[in-house]
Design a protein around this motif. Structure first.
Motif, PDB file in Angstrom:
ATOM      1  N   MET A   1     -13.839  44.329  -4.211  1.00  0.00           N
ATOM      2  CA  MET A   1     -13.230  43.699  -5.383  1.00  0.00           C
ATOM      3  C   MET A   1     -12.968  42.238  -5.066  1.00  0.00           C
ATOM      4  N   THR A   2     -13.476  41.308  -5.859  1.00  0.00           N
ATOM      5  CA  THR A   2     -13.216  39.890  -5.665  1.00  0.00           C
ATOM      6  C   THR A   2     -12.187  39.424  -6.674  1.00  0.00           C
ATOM      7  N   TYR A   3     -11.426  38.403  -6.306  1.00  0.00           N
ATOM      8  CA  TYR A   3     -10.438  37.844  -7.217  1.00  0.00           C
ATOM      9  C   TYR A   3     -10.307  36.359  -6.936  1.00  0.00           C
ATOM     10  N   PHE A   4      -9.836  35.617  -7.928  1.00  0.00           N
ATOM     11  CA  PHE A   4      -9.745  34.163  -7.834  1.00  0.00           C
ATOM     12  C   PHE A   4      -8.559  33.773  -6.969  1.00  0.00           C
ATOM     13  N   ARG A   5      -8.803  32.885  -5.994  1.00  0.00           N
ATOM     14  CA  ARG A   5      -7.751  32.382  -5.118  1.00  0.00           C
ATOM     15  C   ARG A   5      -7.583  30.886  -5.379  1.00  0.00           C
ATOM     16  N   PRO A   6      -6.601  30.469  -6.184  1.00  0.00           N
ATOM     17  CA  PRO A   6      -6.434  29.039  -6.474  1.00  0.00           C
ATOM     18  C   PRO A   6      -6.078  28.252  -5.223  1.00  0.00           C
ATOM     19  N   ARG A   7      -6.648  27.051  -5.094  1.00  0.00           N
ATOM     20  CA  ARG A   7      -6.410  26.218  -3.920  1.00  0.00           C
ATOM     21  C   ARG A   7      -5.786  24.863  -4.268  1.00  0.00           C
ATOM     22  N   THR A   8      -5.895  24.419  -5.504  1.00  0.00           N
ATOM     23  CA  THR A   8      -5.396  23.106  -5.907  1.00  0.00           C
ATOM     24  C   THR A   8      -4.619  23.238  -7.212  1.00  0.00           C
ATOM     25  N   ILE A   9      -3.884  22.171  -7.559  1.00  0.00           N
ATOM     26  CA  ILE A   9      -3.151  22.184  -8.827  1.00  0.00           C
ATOM     27  C   ILE A   9      -4.125  22.222 -10.000  1.00  0.00           C
ATOM     28  N   ASP A  10      -5.321  21.652  -9.817  1.00  0.00           N
ATOM     29  CA  ASP A  10      -6.331  21.723 -10.880  1.00  0.00           C
ATOM     30  C   ASP A  10      -6.747  23.172 -11.137  1.00  0.00           C
ATOM     31  N   ASP A  11      -6.828  23.971 -10.059  1.00  0.00           N
ATOM     32  CA  ASP A  11      -7.137  25.395 -10.229  1.00  0.00           C
ATOM     33  C   ASP A  11      -6.063  26.080 -11.078  1.00  0.00           C
ATOM     34  N   ILE A  12      -4.789  25.755 -10.789  1.00  0.00           N
ATOM     35  CA  ILE A  12      -3.683  26.362 -11.534  1.00  0.00           C
ATOM     36  C   ILE A  12      -3.741  25.938 -13.002  1.00  0.00           C
ATOM     37  N   LEU A  13      -4.006  24.661 -13.246  1.00  0.00           N
ATOM     38  CA  LEU A  13      -4.081  24.168 -14.627  1.00  0.00           C
ATOM     39  C   LEU A  13      -5.253  24.806 -15.371  1.00  0.00           C
ATOM     40  N   GLU A  14      -6.366  25.024 -14.659  1.00  0.00           N
ATOM     41  CA  GLU A  14      -7.508  25.704 -15.278  1.00  0.00           C
ATOM     42  C   GLU A  14      -7.119  27.132 -15.666  1.00  0.00           C
ATOM     43  N   MET A  15      -6.373  27.817 -14.802  1.00  0.00           N
ATOM     44  CA  MET A  15      -5.918  29.174 -15.107  1.00  0.00           C
ATOM     45  C   MET A  15      -5.017  29.169 -16.342  1.00  0.00           C
ATOM     46  N   LYS A  16      -4.165  28.153 -16.442  1.00  0.00           N
ATOM     47  CA  LYS A  16      -3.284  28.026 -17.610  1.00  0.00           C
ATOM     48  C   LYS A  16      -4.104  27.794 -18.878  1.00  0.00           C
ATOM     49  N   GLU A  17      -5.101  26.909 -18.776  1.00  0.00           N
ATOM     50  CA  GLU A  17      -5.933  26.592 -19.947  1.00  0.00           C
ATOM     51  C   GLU A  17      -6.769  27.792 -20.377  1.00  0.00           C
ATOM     52  N   ARG A  18      -7.281  28.556 -19.401  1.00  0.00           N
ATOM     53  CA  ARG A  18      -8.091  29.733 -19.721  1.00  0.00           C
ATOM     54  C   ARG A  18      -7.246  30.881 -20.252  1.00  0.00           C
ATOM     55  N   GLY A  19      -5.953  30.859 -19.929  1.00  0.00           N
ATOM     56  CA  GLY A  19      -5.092  31.959 -20.338  1.00  0.00           C
ATOM     57  C   GLY A  19      -5.187  33.147 -19.415  1.00  0.00           C
ATOM     58  N   ASP A  20      -5.388  32.882 -18.107  1.00  0.00           N
ATOM     59  CA  ASP A  20      -5.456  33.987 -17.144  1.00  0.00           C
ATOM     60  C   ASP A  20      -4.135  34.747 -17.139  1.00  0.00           C
ATOM     61  N   ALA A  21      -4.187  36.046 -17.355  1.00  0.00           N
ATOM     62  CA  ALA A  21      -2.977  36.874 -17.419  1.00  0.00           C
ATOM     63  C   ALA A  21      -2.805  37.667 -16.136  1.00  0.00           C
ATOM     64  N   GLU A  22      -1.551  38.032 -15.871  1.00  0.00           N
ATOM     65  CA  GLU A  22      -1.277  38.906 -14.739  1.00  0.00           C
ATOM     66  C   GLU A  22      -2.060  40.216 -14.895  1.00  0.00           C
ATOM     67  N   GLY A  23      -2.420  40.782 -13.758  1.00  0.00           N
ATOM     68  CA  GLY A  23      -3.163  42.033 -13.793  1.00  0.00           C
ATOM     69  C   GLY A  23      -3.142  42.692 -12.438  1.00  0.00           C
ATOM     70  N   ALA A  24      -4.149  43.495 -12.173  1.00  0.00           N
ATOM     71  CA  ALA A  24      -4.180  44.272 -10.940  1.00  0.00           C
ATOM     72  C   ALA A  24      -4.264  43.404  -9.700  1.00  0.00           C
ATOM     73  N   THR A  25      -4.806  42.180  -9.825  1.00  0.00           N
ATOM     74  CA  THR A  25      -4.973  41.319  -8.647  1.00  0.00           C
ATOM     75  C   THR A  25      -4.288  39.968  -8.811  1.00  0.00           C
ATOM     76  N   LEU A  26      -3.369  39.843  -9.751  1.00  0.00           N
ATOM     77  CA  LEU A  26      -2.729  38.541  -9.985  1.00  0.00           C
ATOM     78  C   LEU A  26      -1.270  38.729 -10.401  1.00  0.00           C
ATOM     79  N   GLU A  27      -0.364  37.963  -9.779  1.00  0.00           N
ATOM     80  CA  GLU A  27       1.066  38.019 -10.092  1.00  0.00           C
ATOM     81  C   GLU A  27       1.622  36.604 -10.097  1.00  0.00           C
ATOM     82  N   TYR A  28       2.465  36.291 -11.109  1.00  0.00           N
ATOM     83  CA  TYR A  28       3.148  35.002 -11.197  1.00  0.00           C
ATOM     84  C   TYR A  28       4.625  35.178 -10.872  1.00  0.00           C
TER      85      TYR A  28
END
Length: 400
Positions: A1-28
């Protein structure tokens, strides 16, 4: 199972813009978590991290606010400099049993910092949290495990294969190789060597003129569950260099830095019965069938990738060859490649740029192809040096 690992603030902002939601492999987590007493902080995080490790792994981001749909609503950095990765790691290691491999990435911003905790699935599972209980991630929440579930995890990880493995296929007079990461952790610096043959000699057999991957440059990393495929040498070439026995050595390094070598032995006589010279008409017919098979595989792969994009909201799939390889395969030095089908590594090599710039180009130019909810921006609206924009125009197909 692969999952996105953000490394920069731009990655975080992209996740915000895309609307990435918490799920099985992501927690805020909000930075307000650190306003609590240390023991409460470490108890909360130990539950989250062991739940990831006992399931399929995941990433936990501290320093963001979430809305009612479990999506990022705002960036709220950690402002106390003492609440850093060292403090966090020291507090967690003594509270998780057995010890757990955690990668903590610090992302600095103007008014503080964020922390990204990356936890792969563990071969030492199940892990206990600070309260001496076992937990697992179930989509949006973490649940305590029942005794039979704990034993089931122990049995599962004890029977899992580990490390990389090699397999070969023989078709149309060519021996081709596949390397698969069968384990839970990543493997690094993966390469192969056929005993008695220089790798550079094998390279020359792929395409007239040869090229320098992958034999002369090992795969830097192969993720858990990932398979890398590449062409091998022709049957006549192997017959000319080997009596009959072919020993293939697979080399790689695991996450603990330990180097491994596995040897696979094959015999050319086992291939000989399936190899014979074909007439020109047979070759044309076989090439036509192979093209149809390639189209079928491409459509199947595309369907699988679309499904994975919906599941993970990040799947940088596509053609993953070097520019030299692509040029050799096309027999043209000025060929243009469909940018939306190129993986990040291939995009970087085609444009002769670093990985971070390639990732940004992929997101902004071809976002609709690679990211759920993404959009494609015009090249003129992207902030890039003029020489890189010119290479994009010369080397990439931007639409269609």
């Amino acid at each position: 199972m692969t999952y996105f690992r953000p490394r920069t603030i731009d990655d975080i902002l992209e996740m915000k813009e895309r609307g990435d939601a918490e799920g099985a492999t992501l927690e805020y987590k909000s930075s307000r978590l650190f306003e609590q007493k240390n023991e409460k902080v470490f108890e909360t995080l130990s539950k989250e991290l062991t739940a990831f490790a006992n399931a399929i792994g995941g990433a936990l981001i501290i320093g963001v606010e979430e809305d009612n749909d479990r999506r990022i609503s705002d960036i709220r950095p950690i402002q106390d400099p003492s609440r850093n990765e060292t403090w966090l790691e020291d507090g967690l290691l003594s509270r998780i049993t057995p010890s757990l491999q955690i990668s903590i990435e610090r992302i600095d911003v103007e008014i503080g910092h964020l922390l990204v905790l990356d936890v792969p699935p563990s071969r030492n599972a199940p892990h206990q949290a600070a309260d001496k209980r076992f937990y697992a991630r179930r989509l949006f929440r973490i649940d305590p495990l029942l005794p039979f579930e704990v034993e089931d995890i122990r049995r599962r990880v004890s029977t899992l294969p580990s490390g990389a493995s090699l397999s070969i296929t023989f078709e149309s007079g060519r021996v081709s190789f596949s390397i698969k990461n069968d384990g839970l952790g990543h493997v690094f610096d993966v390469s192969i060597q056929i005993e008695g043959i220089e790798n550079t000699s094998i390279v020359q057999q792929w395409v007239p003129g040869g090229f320098d991957r992958p034999y002369t440059e090992p795969f830097r990393i192969i993720h858990s569950g990932e398979t890398r495929n590449f062409l091998g040498a022709g049957f006549e070439f192997l017959q000319g260099h080997l009596d009959d026995r072919m020993d293939v050595h697979l080399h790689y390094t695991d996450e603990d830095g330990k180097q491994h070598q596995k040897t696979y032995t094959y015999y050319l006589k086992d291939f000989h019965s399936t190899y014979r010279m074909k007439s020109p008409n047979e070759e044309i017919l076989e090439q036509g069938i192979k093209r149809l098979e390639n189209i079928e595989r491409t459509l199947t792969s595309l369907s699988r990738d679309i499904k994975a994009m919906h599941e993970n909201a990040f799947h940088p799939t596509g053609l993953n060859f070097s520019r030299t390889t692509l040029t050799a395969l096309s027999n043209r030095a000025d060929v243009k490649w469909p940018g939306r089908f190129l993986a990040i590594q291939a995009l970087a090599e085609v444009l002769e740029i670093d990985i971070e710039t390639a990732l940004r180009i992929q997101r902004e130019l071809f976002g609709a192809s690679h990211y759920l909810g993404g959009a494609n921006k015009p090249l003129e609206d992207i902030d890039l040096p003029d020489d890189i924009k010119e290479r994009i125009r010369q080397r990439l197909i931007l639409t269609g």
